[in-house]
Every structure is written in structure tokens, then in C-alpha cells.
Scaffold this motif. Structure first.
Motif, PDB file in Angstrom:
ATOM      1  N   SER A 235       0.565  -1.255   0.051  1.00  0.00           N
ATOM      2  CA  SER A 235      -0.025  -0.065   0.083  1.00  0.00           C
ATOM      3  C   SER A 235       0.847   1.226   0.003  1.00  0.00           C
ATOM      4  CB  SER A 235      -0.899   0.021   1.173  1.00  0.00           C
ATOM      5  OG  SER A 235      -1.592   1.311   1.401  1.00  0.00           O
ATOM      6  N   PRO A 236       0.482   2.169  -0.576  1.00  0.00           N
ATOM      7  CA  PRO A 236       1.100   3.536  -0.610  1.00  0.00           C
ATOM      8  C   PRO A 236       0.910   4.490   0.873  1.00  0.00           C
ATOM      9  CG  PRO A 236      -0.903   3.814  -2.103  1.00  0.00           C
ATOM     10  CD  PRO A 236      -0.736   2.327  -1.860  1.00  0.00           C
ATOM     11  N   TYR A 237      -0.213   3.618   1.753  1.00  0.00           N
ATOM     12  CA  TYR A 237      -0.213   4.168   2.837  1.00  0.00           C
ATOM     13  C   TYR A 237       0.177   3.326   4.003  1.00  0.00           C
ATOM     14  CZ  TYR A 237      -3.181   6.821  -0.264  1.00  0.00           C
ATOM     15  OH  TYR A 237      -3.875   7.447  -1.549  1.00  0.00           O
TER      16      TYR A 237
END
Length: 333
Positions: A235-237
Motif C-alpha cells: 500500500s502507498p499508505y
């Protein structure tokens, strides 16, 4: 109110050696004489205007088991129940605090859970804190004590007071199906869970909350710590940012509480205390609940985390916050 701040402050102080597995600030007193303590409390209660300081000094420096012995001796000497005597002699916050301290940690938690679901509205914030921050062992004991105290199942009361995914999450946690930590690290399972959390949330439109609930309520804490680390490669987060993007309201608060407790439970409590005392009009109920429920568990570590994170002592912060609260109440009169 000054005595309340003194009482809460004293709970942060340590009066003896700590055990290896727990980090309490309240430990059994050495050279303990329950008869003498009971007699001193009886004198303090009979004193004109009530000698509250003596009551505080004794009860904050004895363990729960010792307080039980004092209560037994008090009944023998004074021919009345100590809880009833404290109720009659004290009032307001100090009365609540002292009566809270006369309960075991599990009894206190059970009572707080009952209060959070009593009456018309539900105190979701208290419910989330109490359920999401407790481990399997604590929740098992709380359920047993809740049944003994209220003749009802905790799960049944939670079901009657909550609904939807919030209810599902709380019930999944209260069912205590979390795996025990294992000495074997299952890298495949870590990767599978990280991928499943990503695919159930950030990757798709809408959130598959059921998958999140299942993983976060059943996997061991060391496993989840590694899952959240692995999650970043999908995930980018990070997990907390993903929660904020995917869910709102009670679900957001619940999942965030879980992740914060998986990462560092004592830091979670330290931050809760800080937030409760940050603004004028300290949330005395939150401060009291954490102090009383953790003083014989891990308050020493919470105290250290508070100092490390917020660069000030918990004792001084409590004294300052409650004196401010006292001033604001006085100004309104």
C-alpha cells in the motif's frame, strides 16, 4: 478537586519494587498491618470534616489484595462495610475514585463497561478504549467478573447497545479468539495477511470490513506487527493512514485504537491521558479510568512513555490539568 489531583498523582508514584512481567506503580506495602490501616481509616472518617488525606495516603499505597484485607478488618472493627462508609464520608470525584480503587482491575473494567452502556446513550469512546486495548487474558477475566457482578453476559449487553460493523468488531474481540504468540515466524502468512488487508481496503472501491475484523481480532500481536510492516510494501499508505481513508466514526476509532495498542499499548494510554488533559476542562473521567485501571498493571511504563513522548511528567500534568479544571468550575459558579 485539589485532593482528587493529589490522589491521581499519587497513583503515578511508585512505592516499591516492580514485578518482572508487570510494571505497576501501586505494589503491596511492606510491613503491612490491615488492622492498623482500618483503625486509621475509621478515625479519618470520624474526624470532623473527614480527614480525606489519610484515606488517600493509605488506599493509594496498598495493593488490591491488601485493600481487601483492610476492608475485612474495617468491618470487624467498625461493624460496617468500608465501601458504604467511604460513600457516606466522601462525595463527588473523590468518592468515585476511592470506590474504584476498592475493586480489582477486572471488576473496575467490568463496572466501567456497564456504565458505558447504561441509560439512554452509549459512551462509545469508553467502550472502544476498554475493549480494544485489553488483551485476551484481561478480556477473559473481565467477562467472568462481568457475569458475576451483573448476572449478564458482556457479549449480550454489547449486542444490545451497538449495531452493524461496530458491533461485529467488538464481539469478535470479546470472543478472545486471538492466537497466542508463536516462536515460529510464518512469513507466508504475514505476506498473505498484509495482501488481504490491502485488497480489502485501499485497493478496492469500498472496504471489506469483515476481512479487517477477522485478521485484527484473530492474529497474535507479534504477527500483526510484522503484517503492518509488510503492508507498506503493498500500500502507498501505512495501516493507520489506510484506516483513516477507508472507515469513519466508531470503526475508525476502534481500528486505530487496535493498531496503536498492537504497536505500543503503554504509549496509547499515555497519548489518551495527554489528549484528555490537553485542553481546558480536562476529561477527568478518562484520566481516572486509565489511572485506576492501570495502576496495578503497567502504569509505570505508561508514565515513562508519557515523559518520553510529551517531555513532561505525568504527575505534574495531572496536577496542573485538574487545578485548571477546578478554576474553570469555580469561575462558573
Amino acid at each position: 478537586m485539589a485532593l482528587v489531583s493529589e490522589f491521581l498523582g499519587q497513583l503515578t508514584l511508585s512505592y516499591g519494587g516492580e514485578e518482572q512481567t508487570k510494571f505497576p506503580t501501586v505494589v503491596p506495602a511492606k510491613d503491612f498491618d490491615p488492622g492498623q490501616d482500618a483503625a486509621r481509616i475509621e478515625t479519618a472518617i470520624k474526624t470532623k470534616g473527614v480527614d480525606e488525606q489519610t484515606i488517600i495516603d493509605i488506599l493509594t499505597r496498598r495493593s488490591y489484595e491488601q485493600r481487601r484485607e483492610i476492608a475485612f478488618e474495617y468491618e470487624r472493627i467498625a461493624k460496617k462495610d468500608l465501601n458504604a462508609a467511604l460513600k457516606g464520608a466522601l462525595s463527588g470525584s473523590l468518592e468515585s475514585l476511592m470506590l474504584g480503587l476498592m475493586k480489582s482491575t477486572a471488576q473496575f473494567d467490568a463496572s466501567e463497561l456497564k456504565s458505558s452502556m447504561k441509560g439512554l446513550g452509549t459512551d462509545e469512546e469508553a467502550l472502544i478504549e476498554l475493549v480494544c486495548s485489553r488483551n485476551n487474558e484481561e478480556l477473559t477475566e473481565i467477562k467472568k467478573v462481568y457475569r458475576e457482578m451483573f448476572k449478564k453476559e458482556l457479549e449480550k449487553d454489547i449486542s444490545g447497545d451497538t449495531s452493524g460493523n461496530f458491533e461485529k468488531l467488538l464481539l469478535a474481540l470479546v470472543q478472545t479468539k486471538r492466537d497466542d504468540p508463536s516462536s515460529v515466524v510464518d512469513y507466508q502468512k504475514i505476506d498473505d495477511d498484509a495482501k488481504a488487508l490491502y485488497e480489502a481496503g485501499v485497493k478496492r472501491k469500498g472496504t471489506d470490513v469483515t476481512t479487517w475484523i477477522s485478521i485484527m481480532s484473530q492474529r497474535s500481536i507479534p504477527h500483526l506487527q510484522k503484517v503492518f510492516e509488510r503492508y507498506k510494501s503493498y500500500s502507498p499508505y501505512d495501516m493507520k493512514e489506510s484506516i483513516r481513508k477507508e472507515v469513519k466514526g466508531d470503526m475508525e476509532k476502534s481500528f486505530l485504537t487496535l493498531v496503536e495498542c498492537f504497536e505500543n499499548r503503554q504509549l496509547y494510554f499515555a497519548n489518551r491521558l495527554f489528549e484528555a488533559m490537553k485542553n481546558k476542562g480536562a476529561k477527568e473521567k478518562v484520566v481516572t479510568r486509565i489511572m485506576v485501571s492501570r495502576c496495578e498493571v503497567d502504569l509505570m511504563k505508561i508514565r515513562s512513555e508519557f515523559k518520553r513522548q510529551h517531555k513532561k511528567s505525568l504527575y505534574q500534568t495531572i496536577a496542573h490539568a485538574l487545578l485548571e479544571l477546578r478554576g474553570s468550575v469555580g469561575a462558573q459558579r
